[in-house]
Design an enzyme around this catalytic site. Structure first.
Site, mmCIF file in Angstrom:
data_model
loop_
_atom_site.group_PDB
_atom_site.id
_atom_site.type_symbol
_atom_site.label_atom_id
_atom_site.label_comp_id
_atom_site.label_asym_id
_atom_site.label_seq_id
_atom_site.Cartn_x
_atom_site.Cartn_y
_atom_site.Cartn_z
ATOM 1 N N LYS A 169 3.690 20.340 -21.233
ATOM 2 C CA LYS A 169 2.941 21.495 -20.723
ATOM 3 C C LYS A 169 2.389 21.235 -19.313
ATOM 4 O O LYS A 169 2.241 20.061 -18.903
ATOM 5 C CB LYS A 169 1.803 21.820 -21.691
ATOM 6 N N TYR A 182 5.592 32.453 -27.868
ATOM 7 C CA TYR A 182 4.307 32.469 -28.567
ATOM 8 C C TYR A 182 4.067 33.790 -29.298
ATOM 9 O O TYR A 182 2.911 34.177 -29.509
ATOM 10 C CB TYR A 182 3.170 32.157 -27.588
ATOM 11 N N PHE A 223 -6.911 34.233 -27.635
ATOM 12 C CA PHE A 223 -6.573 33.336 -26.528
ATOM 13 C C PHE A 223 -5.151 33.524 -26.004
ATOM 14 O O PHE A 223 -4.692 32.755 -25.170
ATOM 15 C CB PHE A 223 -6.772 31.869 -26.958
ATOM 16 N N ARG A 230 7.100 16.307 -34.700
ATOM 17 C CA ARG A 230 5.799 16.924 -35.029
ATOM 18 C C ARG A 230 4.790 15.845 -35.443
ATOM 19 O O ARG A 230 3.617 15.908 -35.077
ATOM 20 C CB ARG A 230 5.948 17.961 -36.152
ATOM 21 N N THR A 265 -2.755 20.290 -33.697
ATOM 22 C CA THR A 265 -2.893 21.215 -32.552
ATOM 23 C C THR A 265 -4.168 20.931 -31.771
ATOM 24 O O THR A 265 -4.150 20.854 -30.542
ATOM 25 C CB THR A 265 -2.884 22.672 -33.058
ATOM 26 N N ARG A 296 -0.874 13.741 -28.829
ATOM 27 C CA ARG A 296 -2.123 14.490 -28.564
ATOM 28 C C ARG A 296 -3.347 13.634 -28.848
ATOM 29 O O ARG A 296 -4.334 13.681 -28.100
ATOM 30 C CB ARG A 296 -2.147 15.763 -29.417
ATOM 31 N N ASN A 319 -3.236 20.795 -24.698
ATOM 32 C CA ASN A 319 -2.898 19.683 -25.604
ATOM 33 C C ASN A 319 -1.538 19.049 -25.294
ATOM 34 O O ASN A 319 -0.848 18.562 -26.171
ATOM 35 C CB ASN A 319 -3.004 20.141 -27.065
ATOM 36 N N HIS A 353 4.344 20.823 -26.440
ATOM 37 C CA HIS A 353 4.804 21.723 -27.501
ATOM 38 C C HIS A 353 5.974 21.054 -28.209
ATOM 39 O O HIS A 353 6.818 20.435 -27.567
ATOM 40 C CB HIS A 353 5.296 23.056 -26.928
ATOM 41 N N GLU A 389 14.475 27.923 -30.569
ATOM 42 C CA GLU A 389 13.782 27.487 -29.346
ATOM 43 C C GLU A 389 14.717 26.727 -28.401
ATOM 44 O O GLU A 389 14.631 26.895 -27.183
ATOM 45 C CB GLU A 389 12.551 26.640 -29.714
HETATM 46 N N1 UDP Z 1 -3.844 27.311 -29.169
HETATM 47 C C1 UDP Z 1 -5.117 27.546 -28.662
HETATM 48 N N2 UDP Z 1 -6.138 27.781 -29.546
HETATM 49 C C2 UDP Z 1 -5.955 27.801 -30.909
HETATM 50 C C3 UDP Z 1 -4.642 27.570 -31.404
HETATM 51 C C4 UDP Z 1 -3.619 27.329 -30.500
HETATM 52 O O1 UDP Z 1 -5.329 27.543 -27.459
HETATM 53 O O2 UDP Z 1 -6.905 28.027 -31.660
HETATM 54 C C5 UDP Z 1 -2.738 27.039 -28.235
HETATM 55 C C6 UDP Z 1 -2.430 25.536 -28.133
HETATM 56 O O3 UDP Z 1 -2.049 25.236 -26.785
HETATM 57 C C7 UDP Z 1 -1.256 25.401 -29.083
HETATM 58 C C8 UDP Z 1 -0.511 26.710 -28.815
HETATM 59 O O4 UDP Z 1 -1.545 27.673 -28.681
HETATM 60 O O5 UDP Z 1 -0.479 24.241 -28.794
HETATM 61 C C9 UDP Z 1 0.443 27.137 -29.911
HETATM 62 O O6 UDP Z 1 -0.256 27.228 -31.119
HETATM 63 P P1 UDP Z 1 0.380 26.729 -32.491
HETATM 64 O O7 UDP Z 1 -0.492 27.230 -33.598
HETATM 65 O O8 UDP Z 1 1.821 27.095 -32.523
HETATM 66 O O9 UDP Z 1 0.166 25.136 -32.410
HETATM 67 P P2 UDP Z 1 1.200 23.943 -32.104
HETATM 68 O O10 UDP Z 1 2.484 24.282 -32.808
HETATM 69 O O11 UDP Z 1 1.353 23.842 -30.610
HETATM 70 O O12 UDP Z 1 0.546 22.713 -32.676
HETATM 71 MG MG MG Z 2 3.608 26.004 -32.674
#
Ligand code: UDP
Ligand code: MG
Length: 156
Positions: free
Chosen positions: A9, A49, A57, A85, A91, A102, A112, A115, A126
């Site tokens: 990112k 997204y 957000f 993962r 997250t 992370r 964070n 992705h 993707e």
């Molecule tokens: N995100 C955020 N606030 C939240 C949840 C997610 O800003 O409460 C952002 C964060 O950058 C995250 C991205 O949205 O990596 C995608 O969210 P997802 O739930 O898909 O999490 P990830 O798969 O990245 O762990």
């Molecule tokens: Mg995700």
């Protein structure tokens, strides 16, 4: 071989963490078969997204993903989606375990650093979203016998 998508990112690009993240993926024994820098826009982020489009957000997140180019990677390995993962961690990086990307490199639930695709089905979509077919290079590894056991290689 199973493929997954990784995005380094903009916050990681700004912080000079591109090399650190790529090194962790390589050291693990995952194979990088696609790698490029790209500037994301609203169109691709609305798709990427889409599952977050109703969240408060959403716009802030999309804006943060366009601040600089990202580094996109296609990574292959046995159970690559789940393995990456696990390497990425939770997250909210403050809750991500030490040892994860992370958990070691971020203090934020938004900024964070990385992705990674969260299911085999999403990974297929993707990889196609971020790479054209001629940008994926699936080459023979010369050392597979030292990276996986015999039964594992039979599944590959
Ligand atoms: N995100 C955020 N606030 C939240 C949840 C997610 O800003 O409460 C952002 C964060 O950058 C995250 C991205 O949205 O990596 C995608 O969210 P997802 O739930 O898909 O999490 P990830 O798969 O990245 O762990
Ligand atoms: Mg995700």
């Amino acid at each position: 071989m199973e493929k997954t998508l990784i995005l380094i990112k903009p916050n990681a690009v700004q912080r000079g963490l591109i090399g650190e993240i790529i090194a962790r993926i390589e050291r693990k024994g995952l194979h990088i078969t696609g790698l490029k820098m790209m500037q994301l826009d609203d169109t691709i982020l609305n798709e990427h997204y889409a599952h977050l489009s109703e969240r408060s957000f959403f716009k802030i997140l999309k804006d943060s993903m366009m601040v600089t180019p990202v580094v996109a990677m296609c990574v292959e390995g046995l159970d690559a989606v789940e393995t990456v993962r696990l390497m990425v961690g939770a997250t909210n990086a403050r809750k991500a375990l030490p040892g994860t990307i992370r958990g070691d490199l971020s203090m934020s639930g938004e900024q964070n650093v990385i992705h990674a695709s969260d299911s085999v089905e999403n990974a297929q979509a993707e990889v196609k979203r971020f790479f054209s077919e001629n940008e994926i290079f699936s080459y023979e590894s010369a050392i597979t016998a030292f990276e996986y056991g015999g039964e594992e290689r039979a599944k590959m």
